[in-house]
Design an enzyme around this catalytic site. Structure first.
Site, PDB file in Angstrom:
ATOM      1  N   LYS A   1      -3.109  -5.837  -7.428  1.00  0.00           N
ATOM      2  CA  LYS A   1      -4.217  -4.875  -7.507  1.00  0.00           C
ATOM      3  C   LYS A   1      -4.508  -4.507  -8.961  1.00  0.00           C
ATOM      4  O   LYS A   1      -5.674  -4.368  -9.349  1.00  0.00           O
ATOM      5  CB  LYS A   1      -3.890  -3.631  -6.683  1.00  0.00           C
ATOM      6  CG  LYS A   1      -3.883  -3.909  -5.190  1.00  0.00           C
ATOM      7  CD  LYS A   1      -3.381  -2.717  -4.409  1.00  0.00           C
ATOM      8  CE  LYS A   1      -3.313  -3.029  -2.926  1.00  0.00           C
ATOM      9  NZ  LYS A   1      -2.773  -1.908  -2.147  1.00  0.00           N
TER      10      LYS A   1
ATOM     11  N   HIS B   1      11.018   5.714  -2.818  1.00  0.00           N
ATOM     12  CA  HIS B   1      11.057   5.600  -1.354  1.00  0.00           C
ATOM     13  C   HIS B   1      11.798   6.788  -0.760  1.00  0.00           C
ATOM     14  O   HIS B   1      12.587   7.455  -1.425  1.00  0.00           O
ATOM     15  CB  HIS B   1      11.714   4.292  -0.913  1.00  0.00           C
ATOM     16  CG  HIS B   1      12.976   3.958  -1.634  1.00  0.00           C
ATOM     17  ND1 HIS B   1      14.176   4.590  -1.374  1.00  0.00           N
ATOM     18  CD2 HIS B   1      13.229   3.091  -2.627  1.00  0.00           C
ATOM     19  CE1 HIS B   1      15.106   4.095  -2.175  1.00  0.00           C
ATOM     20  NE2 HIS B   1      14.550   3.196  -2.951  1.00  0.00           N
TER      21      HIS B   1
END
Length: 119
Positions: A62, A104
């Site tokens: 991206k 995370h």
């Protein structure tokens, strides 16, 4: 100068189900060096590692502005640890500096990549 930024997230539970099915997805996504690290892991850590590396590659693509596919593939991006345990990302598709970040929790893996123009 910044060339691009990319962000991605992956659900931990989705990756857990993939890990439970065996190594075929991991072999597709991870470079040989990454896969060697992955094989040494167990349980939750294995899920976090695979999900994190997948998400980092998505974030990188991206930032490049291409997405994964024709120009940037899974094997074109690698993230290993330095001696301090920090992630170091390299790519055969980009010559500038790459700054990866990963976090995370029990539900989500989130990654962010910044690309700096080569000078």
């Amino acid at each position: 100068m910044i060339k691009g930024v990319g962000i991605d997230s992956v659900e931990v539970e989705r990756v857990k189900k993939i890990v439970e099915r065996g190594d075929s997805f991991a072999k597709k996504v991870l470079t040989p060096n990454e896969f060697a690290q992955y094989q040494k892991m167990k349980g939750k850590r294995k899920v976090e590692y695979l999900g994190g590396r997948f998400s980092l590659k998505e974030s990188f693509s991206k930032a490049m502005g291409t997405g994964l596919g024709k120009y940037v593939g899974f094997q074109d991006v690698e993230t290993l640890w330095d001696e301090s345990g920090h992630p170091v990302m390299t790519s055969t598709k980009y010559a500038g500096r790459i700054f990866p970040s990963i976090t995370h929790d029990n539900h989500e893996i989130i990654t962010f990549v910044v690309l700096e123009d080569p000078e």
